[in-house]
Design an enzyme around this catalytic site. Structure first.
Site, PDB file in Angstrom:
ATOM      1  CG  PHE A 127      -1.989   0.994   1.209  1.00 38.39           C
ATOM      2  CD1 PHE A 127      -3.167   0.752   0.515  1.00 38.39           C
ATOM      3  CD2 PHE A 127      -1.834   2.200   1.856  1.00 38.39           C
ATOM      4  CE1 PHE A 127      -4.176   1.707   0.478  1.00 38.39           C
ATOM      5  CE2 PHE A 127      -2.839   3.163   1.825  1.00 38.39           C
ATOM      6  CZ  PHE A 127      -4.018   2.911   1.132  1.00 38.39           C
ATOM      7  CG  ASP A 199      -0.358  -2.448   7.135  1.00 43.96           C
ATOM      8  OD1 ASP A 199      -1.485  -2.698   7.615  1.00 43.96           O
ATOM      9  OD2 ASP A 199      -0.088  -1.366   6.575  1.00 43.96           O
ATOM     10  CE1 TYR A 224      -9.515   3.356   6.504  1.00 44.95           C
ATOM     11  CE2 TYR A 224      -8.511   4.510   8.341  1.00 44.95           C
ATOM     12  CZ  TYR A 224      -8.454   4.049   7.037  1.00 44.95           C
ATOM     13  OH  TYR A 224      -7.336   4.298   6.298  1.00 44.95           O
ATOM     14  CE  LYS A 225      -8.108   0.109   4.927  1.00 49.74           C
ATOM     15  NZ  LYS A 225      -6.645   0.083   4.824  1.00 49.74           N
ATOM     16  NE  ARG A 373     -10.039  -2.502  -2.908  1.00 52.07           N
ATOM     17  CZ  ARG A 373      -9.531  -1.946  -1.826  1.00 52.07           C
ATOM     18  NH1 ARG A 373      -8.445  -2.468  -1.255  1.00 52.07           N
ATOM     19  NH2 ARG A 373     -10.089  -0.891  -1.271  1.00 52.07           N
TER      20      ARG A 373
END
Ligand SMILES: *Cc1c(COP(=O)(O)O)cnc(C)c1O
Length: 414
Positions: A127, A199, A224-225, A373
């Site tokens: 990322f 991560d 927040y995921k 996705r």
């Protein structure tokens, strides 16, 4: 859909041990939300908690809340709730800052723990923020510090040597959903004398993680995921117990001090995980995350893994069965154990197809250059949802509904 029928899937939903969790979320009627890997949905309990924190704790109790409503304890308490989900001890996890900032904190501390070694090793497809933070750090340090990038984590052995201080890898690749074997990779890194930073942005809350089983050194993750803490929720960090007494935080803020309210002018780090606190915690966001995590205390983590693998496997099977001939190419691993809780398909028209799906209330997202996705969070996605999403995808492809200008204009957030 010949082999599997919607009735079969509705029957699976009726027997699903996780089915009761869906009603706890406030998901708009008629929406199939396949983007919990980017922003988890709102829990009803979180809406109530935030309202209470705003009106009563802040509005009425004001500054007494730091003690009375235990605002100062939030970061550690949240860490304690995340810990069992990621195979950590409660004293090894802290909620703080953003993932990006936590990466800076732990990479800089890791470099200091391996004097003489000057390389941060990561993956070229990691990322972007993970790589940008590492770049900024090596440029700040100057000298011969550098960031080394692997073509892919599977080739780790080719990139490890005596210069590598720390390896930073995202366990589940954000584009493809590829999931790495944490224990095997950690061992390989440590056998080469380096430290391992994981991560967990796309792992925590999607399936059980076992950091201590893998003997990981450090980890960061996102609030927040899959943890459903709300937009921009605080992130978390993990420091293995064995490093806690010696690790030196580079962001030596006052709330990580041994005694912040002594207001001394010299810095002395707090014992344990608390030294990784920097400044005053965002209480509204922390409260939302704290409340969202209460749900997970009721969730059987092995059941979460099983359903995640079933939903993603079902989506792959149904797309291949129903949408053949439209040029979609599976970008995610076919083997369940090698995949996170998302499925990605490549298509040169991926952006427009995704916009057409969103217009039909199937929400996924798009990542350059050609990746669609679809995230499958097991707590609120049903087996019948997978069927319905694929039926809509098939319709969008067969009618060419995506092939209009309006769906080809790129928005700022994709
Ligand atoms: C989502 C995500 C981040 C987000 O970082 P922020 O600092 O919260 O913006 C970082 N790393 C990975 C791998 C991610 O998926």
């Amino acid at each position: 859909m010949p082999s599997i029928t919607r009735e079969d899937l509705a029957a699976r939903d009726a027997a699903d041990p996780l089915k009761s969790f869906r009603g706890r979320f406030d998901i708009p009627e008629g929406l199939i939300y396949l983007d919990g890997n980017s922003l988890g949905p709102l829990l009803n309990s979180v809406r109530d908690r935030v309202a209470d924190v705003v009106s009563r704790e802040w509005g009425q109790d004001l500054i007494t809340s730091w003690n009375k409503n235990k605002w100062m304890e939030l970061a550690g308490r949240i860490g304690g709730k995340i810990a069992p989900m990621i195979g950590a001890g409660g004293h090894e996890v802290l909620a703080a800052d953003s993932t990006s900032i936590n990466i800076f904190k732990l990479l800089s501390a890791a470099l200091k723990m391996r004097p003489g070694r000057r390389v941060i090793l990561s993956e070229a497809g990691n990322f972007p923020t993970d790589l940008y933070i590492a770049e900024g750090l090596v440029s700040l340090l100057g000298g011969d510090y550098s960031l080394r990038l692997m073509d892919k984590a599977e080739n780790l052995a080719d990139y490890l040597d005596d210069d590598v201080a720390v390896v930073m890898i995202t366990q589940v690749d954000y584009r493809t959903g590829r999931k790495l074997d944490m224990a095997a990779v950690t061992k390989q890194v440590q056998d080469a004398g380096a430290l391992m930073l994981w991560d967990l942005a796309h792992s925590a809350g999607a399936f059980p993680v076992d950091l201590n089983g893998a003997k990981a050194d450090f980890a960061v993750g996102c609030g927040y995921k899959y943890l459903n803490g709300g937009p921009g929720a605080p992130a978390f960090l993990f420091v293995a117990d064995r490093h806690q007494a010696t690790i030196q935080p580079a962001l030596s803020g006052w709330l990580g001090h041994a005694n912040p309210f002594a207001f001394t002018s010299d810095y002395k780090p707090a014992t344990g995980i608390a030294r990784h606190t920097v400044g005053t915690p965002p209480v509204l966001s922390m409260s939302a995350l704290d409340e969202a995590l209460s749900l997970f205390a009721e969730v059987p983590m092995e059941g979460l893994l099983k359903k995640s693998q079933q939903l993603t496997g079902l989506f792959i099977d149904l797309v291949e069965q129903e949408c053949g001939g439209h040029g979609l190419e599976l970008a995610s691993p076919r083997e369940a154990a090698a995949r996170g809780s998302q499925v990605s398909f490549r298509s040169q028209n991926g952006y427009a197809i995704m916009q057409a799906l969103i217009a039909r209330k199937v929400i996924g997202d798009f990542r350059d250059p050609d990746i669609m996705r679809f995230g499958f969070a097991p707590l609120y996605i049903s087996y019948a949802d997978v069927w319905d999403a694929v039926a809509i995808l098939r319709d969008v492809l067969e009618t060419g509904a995506w092939d209009v200008d309006a769906f080809k204009q790129r928005a700022a957030v994709t």
